[in-house]
Design a protein around this motif. Structure first.
Motif, mmCIF file in Angstrom:
data_model
loop_
_atom_site.group_PDB
_atom_site.id
_atom_site.type_symbol
_atom_site.label_atom_id
_atom_site.label_comp_id
_atom_site.label_asym_id
_atom_site.label_seq_id
_atom_site.Cartn_x
_atom_site.Cartn_y
_atom_site.Cartn_z
ATOM 1 N N GLY A 102 8.428 1.527 0.382
ATOM 2 C CA GLY A 102 6.773 1.797 -0.355
ATOM 3 C C GLY A 102 6.555 2.417 0.973
ATOM 4 N N ARG B 170 10.421 -4.504 -9.325
ATOM 5 C CA ARG B 170 11.195 -3.024 -10.855
ATOM 6 C C ARG B 170 12.713 -3.470 -10.480
ATOM 7 N NH1 ARG B 170 6.214 -1.210 -11.806
ATOM 8 N NH2 ARG B 170 7.132 0.407 -11.871
ATOM 9 N N THR C 135 7.155 6.050 1.818
ATOM 10 C CA THR C 135 6.098 7.037 -0.006
ATOM 11 C C THR C 135 4.294 6.900 1.153
ATOM 12 O OG1 THR C 135 7.256 6.267 -1.864
ATOM 13 C CG2 THR C 135 5.592 7.004 -2.350
ATOM 14 N N LEU D 205 -2.210 3.794 -2.504
ATOM 15 C CA LEU D 205 -1.922 3.922 -3.809
ATOM 16 C C LEU D 205 -0.568 3.866 -4.074
ATOM 17 C CD1 LEU D 205 -5.043 4.806 -5.331
ATOM 18 C CD2 LEU D 205 -4.697 2.598 -5.089
ATOM 19 N N ALA D 206 0.109 5.284 -3.393
ATOM 20 C CA ALA D 206 0.891 5.354 -3.290
ATOM 21 C C ALA D 206 2.341 4.723 -3.061
ATOM 22 C CB ALA D 206 1.427 6.914 -3.075
ATOM 23 N N GLU E 55 1.742 1.176 -2.612
ATOM 24 C CA GLU E 55 1.883 -0.088 -3.902
ATOM 25 C C GLU E 55 2.807 0.800 -5.210
ATOM 26 O OE1 GLU E 55 1.289 -3.231 -5.042
ATOM 27 O OE2 GLU E 55 1.237 -2.544 -3.166
ATOM 28 N N ALA E 56 2.734 1.726 -5.683
ATOM 29 C CA ALA E 56 3.364 2.553 -6.647
ATOM 30 C C ALA E 56 5.176 2.392 -6.198
ATOM 31 C CB ALA E 56 2.604 3.702 -7.420
ATOM 32 N N ALA E 57 5.135 3.061 -5.796
ATOM 33 C CA ALA E 57 6.674 2.729 -4.737
ATOM 34 C C ALA E 57 7.319 1.816 -5.074
ATOM 35 C CB ALA E 57 6.948 3.753 -3.863
ATOM 36 N N TYR E 58 6.251 0.650 -3.950
ATOM 37 C CA TYR E 58 7.263 -0.896 -3.659
ATOM 38 C C TYR E 58 7.525 -1.264 -5.180
ATOM 39 C CZ TYR E 58 6.860 -5.285 -2.860
ATOM 40 O OH TYR E 58 7.246 -7.371 -2.533
ATOM 41 N N ALA E 59 6.208 -1.567 -6.517
ATOM 42 C CA ALA E 59 6.054 -1.887 -6.751
ATOM 43 C C ALA E 59 7.497 -1.378 -8.446
ATOM 44 C CB ALA E 59 5.367 -1.973 -8.021
ATOM 45 N N ALA E 60 7.343 -0.090 -7.963
ATOM 46 C CA ALA E 60 8.525 0.815 -8.808
ATOM 47 C C ALA E 60 9.681 0.285 -8.557
ATOM 48 C CB ALA E 60 8.668 1.713 -9.109
#
Length: 188
Positions: free
Chosen positions: A137, A53, A140, A42-43, A45-50
């Motif tokens: 990602g 963007r 992280t 989850l961490a 994936e969130a870092a990769y998504a950020a």
């Protein structure tokens, strides 16, 4: 023919605090496995998504232009062969700009170099790449896994210390009762 012995509920040698410690450590282990299966993913994936963007915003706001070196490259060449030089370029509206940027070490005055600029014509770094977002990602996720392991070890250490403190208090209380009988002294 085998005989079946009913399972004993309590091991006569193990104290209640020993059984409690075993159960709590087993629960912590289950929590560790669950956390390691989810938190790093989850961490990461969130870092990769950020970062993705950010890369999309940067790609939309930055573009590459051809600049020309104002002088020969200056400074000490790094291991990569990159040096610094002032460069001049023209934006899409015909405006001339000058800036100082990294250039190949062998560039001479007037040599062409690709630079990244923003909407106002200022020199900027290239936009974040997909590979950089992916690396962020992964990094992280790995750091989240390390953090989960450290939290687990800290919680387990604190739990064992608390149980040991209680265990030592029980042993001291029992010794105060048994020691006079064992040493043939009268209790005080």
């Amino acid at each position: 023919m085998t005989t079946h012995h009913p399972r004993r509920r309590h091991d006569s040698v193990r104290r209640a605090c020993d059984r409690c410690q075993s159960r709590l450590c087993a629960c912590l282990l289950v929590l560790l496995v669950l956390a390691l299966a989810t938190v790093p993913f989850l961490a990461g994936e969130a870092a990769y998504a950020a970062e993705s963007r950010v890369a999309a915003r940067q790609s939309a706001a930055r573009h590459r232009v051809t600049a020309h070196a104002v002088t020969d490259a200056q400074g000490v060449s790094a291991a990569s062969g990159v040096r610094w030089a002032p460069v001049r370029w023209t934006d899409g509206r015909g405006g001339s700009h000058t800036g100082f940027t990294e250039v190949p070490g062998d560039i001479v005055k007037g040599g062409a170099v690709e630079v990244w600029v923003d909407g106002s014509g200022r020199l900027v770094k290239p936009p974040t790449t997909r590979q950089e977002a992916l690396s962020t990602g992964w990094f992280t996720g790995v750091m989240a896994a390390v953090a989960v392991l450290l939290v687990h070890l800290g919680a387990r250490t604190a739990l064992i210390a608390a149980i040991d403190r209680r265990r030592y208090e029980q042993w001291a209380a029992e010794w105060r009762v048994v020691e006079p009988l064992w040493s043939k002294r009268l209790p005080t």
